[in-house]
Design a protein around this motif. Sequence first.
Motif, mmCIF file in Angstrom:
data_model
loop_
_atom_site.group_PDB
_atom_site.id
_atom_site.type_symbol
_atom_site.label_atom_id
_atom_site.label_comp_id
_atom_site.label_asym_id
_atom_site.label_seq_id
_atom_site.Cartn_x
_atom_site.Cartn_y
_atom_site.Cartn_z
ATOM 1 N N GLY A 1 -1.329 -1.755 10.269
ATOM 2 C CA GLY A 1 -1.066 -0.500 11.184
ATOM 3 C C GLY A 1 -0.239 -0.825 12.251
ATOM 4 O O GLY A 1 -0.092 -0.087 13.364
ATOM 5 N N GLN A 2 0.446 -2.215 12.332
ATOM 6 C CA GLN A 2 1.174 -2.432 13.684
ATOM 7 C C GLN A 2 2.450 -1.882 13.597
ATOM 8 O O GLN A 2 3.239 -2.015 14.689
ATOM 9 N N ILE A 3 3.131 -1.750 12.429
ATOM 10 C CA ILE A 3 4.257 -0.878 12.069
ATOM 11 C C ILE A 3 4.203 0.180 11.196
ATOM 12 O O ILE A 3 3.205 0.090 10.388
ATOM 13 N N ASP A 4 5.230 1.014 11.292
ATOM 14 C CA ASP A 4 5.194 2.200 10.495
ATOM 15 C C ASP A 4 6.008 2.083 9.226
ATOM 16 O O ASP A 4 5.237 2.479 8.025
ATOM 17 N N LEU A 5 6.923 1.335 9.200
ATOM 18 C CA LEU A 5 7.966 1.146 8.029
ATOM 19 C C LEU A 5 8.395 -0.387 8.067
ATOM 20 O O LEU A 5 8.742 -0.882 9.065
ATOM 21 N N GLY A 6 8.650 -0.882 6.932
ATOM 22 C CA GLY A 6 9.369 -2.206 6.924
ATOM 23 C C GLY A 6 10.147 -2.224 5.654
ATOM 24 O O GLY A 6 10.211 -1.574 4.734
ATOM 25 N N VAL A 7 11.335 -3.150 5.721
ATOM 26 C CA VAL A 7 12.199 -3.339 4.960
ATOM 27 C C VAL A 7 12.030 -5.102 4.612
ATOM 28 O O VAL A 7 12.174 -5.622 5.412
ATOM 29 N N VAL A 8 11.341 -5.005 3.396
ATOM 30 C CA VAL A 8 11.069 -6.587 2.912
ATOM 31 C C VAL A 8 11.973 -6.860 1.943
ATOM 32 O O VAL A 8 12.587 -6.299 1.129
ATOM 33 N N GLY B 1 6.044 -3.514 -8.914
ATOM 34 C CA GLY B 1 5.593 -2.250 -8.441
ATOM 35 C C GLY B 1 6.563 -1.569 -7.463
ATOM 36 O O GLY B 1 7.582 -2.148 -6.909
ATOM 37 N N ASN B 2 5.982 -0.516 -7.014
ATOM 38 C CA ASN B 2 6.888 0.186 -5.831
ATOM 39 C C ASN B 2 8.402 0.352 -6.086
ATOM 40 O O ASN B 2 9.086 0.492 -5.215
ATOM 41 N N ALA B 3 8.691 0.526 -7.345
ATOM 42 C CA ALA B 3 9.815 0.987 -7.697
ATOM 43 C C ALA B 3 10.641 1.975 -7.112
ATOM 44 O O ALA B 3 11.940 2.199 -6.770
ATOM 45 N N ARG B 4 9.722 2.921 -6.551
ATOM 46 C CA ARG B 4 10.175 4.099 -6.167
ATOM 47 C C ARG B 4 11.139 3.843 -4.709
ATOM 48 O O ARG B 4 11.861 4.688 -4.269
ATOM 49 N N TRP B 5 10.479 2.741 -4.168
ATOM 50 C CA TRP B 5 11.015 2.500 -2.710
ATOM 51 C C TRP B 5 12.063 1.246 -2.537
ATOM 52 O O TRP B 5 12.297 0.615 -1.588
ATOM 53 N N LEU C 1 20.115 -18.877 -9.378
ATOM 54 C CA LEU C 1 19.245 -18.303 -8.221
ATOM 55 C C LEU C 1 18.641 -16.907 -8.738
ATOM 56 O O LEU C 1 19.588 -16.117 -9.529
ATOM 57 N N PRO C 2 17.726 -16.188 -8.427
ATOM 58 C CA PRO C 2 17.255 -15.072 -9.003
ATOM 59 C C PRO C 2 18.184 -13.942 -7.869
ATOM 60 O O PRO C 2 18.657 -14.518 -7.128
ATOM 61 N N GLU C 3 17.888 -12.808 -8.549
ATOM 62 C CA GLU C 3 18.553 -11.851 -7.481
ATOM 63 C C GLU C 3 17.283 -11.378 -6.367
ATOM 64 O O GLU C 3 16.061 -11.680 -6.192
ATOM 65 N N ALA C 4 17.639 -10.993 -5.159
ATOM 66 C CA ALA C 4 16.901 -10.613 -3.840
ATOM 67 C C ALA C 4 16.853 -9.113 -4.129
ATOM 68 O O ALA C 4 17.720 -8.379 -4.364
ATOM 69 N N VAL C 5 15.699 -8.568 -3.996
ATOM 70 C CA VAL C 5 15.215 -7.256 -4.009
ATOM 71 C C VAL C 5 14.666 -6.845 -3.005
ATOM 72 O O VAL C 5 13.739 -7.086 -2.381
ATOM 73 N N PHE C 6 15.388 -5.768 -2.142
ATOM 74 C CA PHE C 6 14.993 -5.324 -0.823
ATOM 75 C C PHE C 6 14.277 -3.951 -1.061
ATOM 76 O O PHE C 6 14.686 -2.965 -1.860
ATOM 77 N N SER C 7 13.010 -3.862 -0.473
ATOM 78 C CA SER C 7 12.426 -2.388 -0.611
ATOM 79 C C SER C 7 11.726 -2.029 0.674
ATOM 80 O O SER C 7 11.582 -2.921 1.547
ATOM 81 N N LEU C 8 11.504 -0.789 0.899
ATOM 82 C CA LEU C 8 10.530 -0.180 1.871
ATOM 83 C C LEU C 8 9.209 -0.416 1.555
ATOM 84 O O LEU C 8 8.559 -0.511 0.573
ATOM 85 N N THR C 9 8.360 -0.743 2.571
ATOM 86 C CA THR C 9 6.888 -0.968 2.466
ATOM 87 C C THR C 9 6.361 0.449 1.842
ATOM 88 O O THR C 9 6.794 1.370 2.334
ATOM 89 N N PRO C 10 5.538 0.534 1.115
ATOM 90 C CA PRO C 10 4.764 1.561 0.332
ATOM 91 C C PRO C 10 3.931 2.677 1.469
ATOM 92 O O PRO C 10 3.492 2.130 2.489
ATOM 93 N N PRO C 11 3.836 3.916 1.007
ATOM 94 C CA PRO C 11 3.297 4.771 2.033
ATOM 95 C C PRO C 11 1.742 4.311 2.230
ATOM 96 O O PRO C 11 1.064 3.804 1.244
ATOM 97 N N HIS C 12 1.156 4.559 3.228
ATOM 98 C CA HIS C 12 -0.402 4.389 3.721
ATOM 99 C C HIS C 12 -0.929 5.477 2.931
ATOM 100 O O HIS C 12 -0.333 6.576 2.904
ATOM 101 N N ALA C 13 -2.292 5.502 2.636
ATOM 102 C CA ALA C 13 -2.987 6.502 2.068
ATOM 103 C C ALA C 13 -3.083 7.930 2.864
ATOM 104 O O ALA C 13 -2.711 8.922 2.404
ATOM 105 N N GLN D 1 1.392 9.556 8.526
ATOM 106 C CA GLN D 1 1.604 10.817 9.283
ATOM 107 C C GLN D 1 3.149 11.215 8.948
ATOM 108 O O GLN D 1 3.778 10.587 8.120
ATOM 109 N N GLU D 2 3.328 12.673 9.012
ATOM 110 C CA GLU D 2 4.386 13.574 8.438
ATOM 111 C C GLU D 2 5.708 12.848 9.017
ATOM 112 O O GLU D 2 6.555 12.755 8.261
ATOM 113 N N THR D 3 5.597 12.231 10.230
ATOM 114 C CA THR D 3 6.884 11.770 10.904
ATOM 115 C C THR D 3 7.519 10.605 10.258
ATOM 116 O O THR D 3 8.363 10.469 9.724
ATOM 117 N N VAL D 4 6.351 9.937 9.750
ATOM 118 C CA VAL D 4 6.532 8.569 9.176
ATOM 119 C C VAL D 4 7.068 8.782 7.540
ATOM 120 O O VAL D 4 7.914 8.282 7.133
#
Length: 290
Positions: free
Chosen positions: A140-147, A160-164, A259-271, A274-277
């Motif tokens: 819970g130290q950040i709201d969103l991440g790009v990994v 997983g998390n193909a949505r993001w 080399l493999p591909e790099a796959v960039f994604s957003l961290t998935p939603p918490h349960a 917040q609406e802003t996030v």
Amino acid sequence: MRGFEFDQLKTFTTVAKAGSLSAAAALVHLSQSTVSEQMRKLEARAGVPLFVRSKRGVEPTPAGARLLEHARRLVALNEAAFDELRGQAIKGELRVAITEYFRPNEVAGMLARLRECYPRLSLHVRAMKSVEIELAHSRGQIDLGVVMNLSTGPFRPVAGNARWILRREPLYWVAAPALAEQLPERLPLVLLPDDCMMHRTAVHLLEERARPYELVHSASGVAGLQSMIAAGLGVGCLCASSIPDGVVRLGAKYRLPILPEAVFSLTPPHAQEQETVAQAREVLSRQLLA
């Protein structure tokens, strides 16, 4: 009428992102001939070539790159206006962490557009390693991440998390031209420290191929890595959008492992996100794809 047609500009940003007219056509749900005609009319309106075309696809010309910045800004402002009128404008604070490998030459411009489009959103952005981003997000130290993950292999393969998923990029072995011309059999490597998955992947693949190597320099961040490679200090691994000018990709003749591909994604939603996030997640997924 002075100015550009908005639909053409929007398609233009998609073509630049996709790298080819056919790939862009699928993304904007138009035929390739329609996309080609839109780009022809846009270039006619601009009065200068906007793309360099080759067998590999298309890349913006210097004039195209300048127009692309304006086009991305206009598309982002259009989406922000739509959100505002629907009562979905984002406001509040947002803590974001982004891996250094994610489009390092472009991410500052993306964040600037986000601030311009959503002035009531207070952004706090940090560059971190992907594993650190995921840990910070879970605490819970950040709201969103790009990994970044890898498409295959023993180190952080994406699952997983193909949505993001934001984008996939090829990884390349790269070097300065002078070094590439006289590359020794014992490969001089320039990498980030060994807690970086790119480092571990490169070493693992070389050892699997039984290719001799030597770690000659270690950089503390991607910017330093780019500088060391460009200076001819060694061979490194970079994703496509991280390759700086004056650096060449090492092709099949160098007998390096694929080399493999790099796959960039957003961290998935918490349960209980917040609406802003939740709103920011949707906006970021559009902005960072632009």
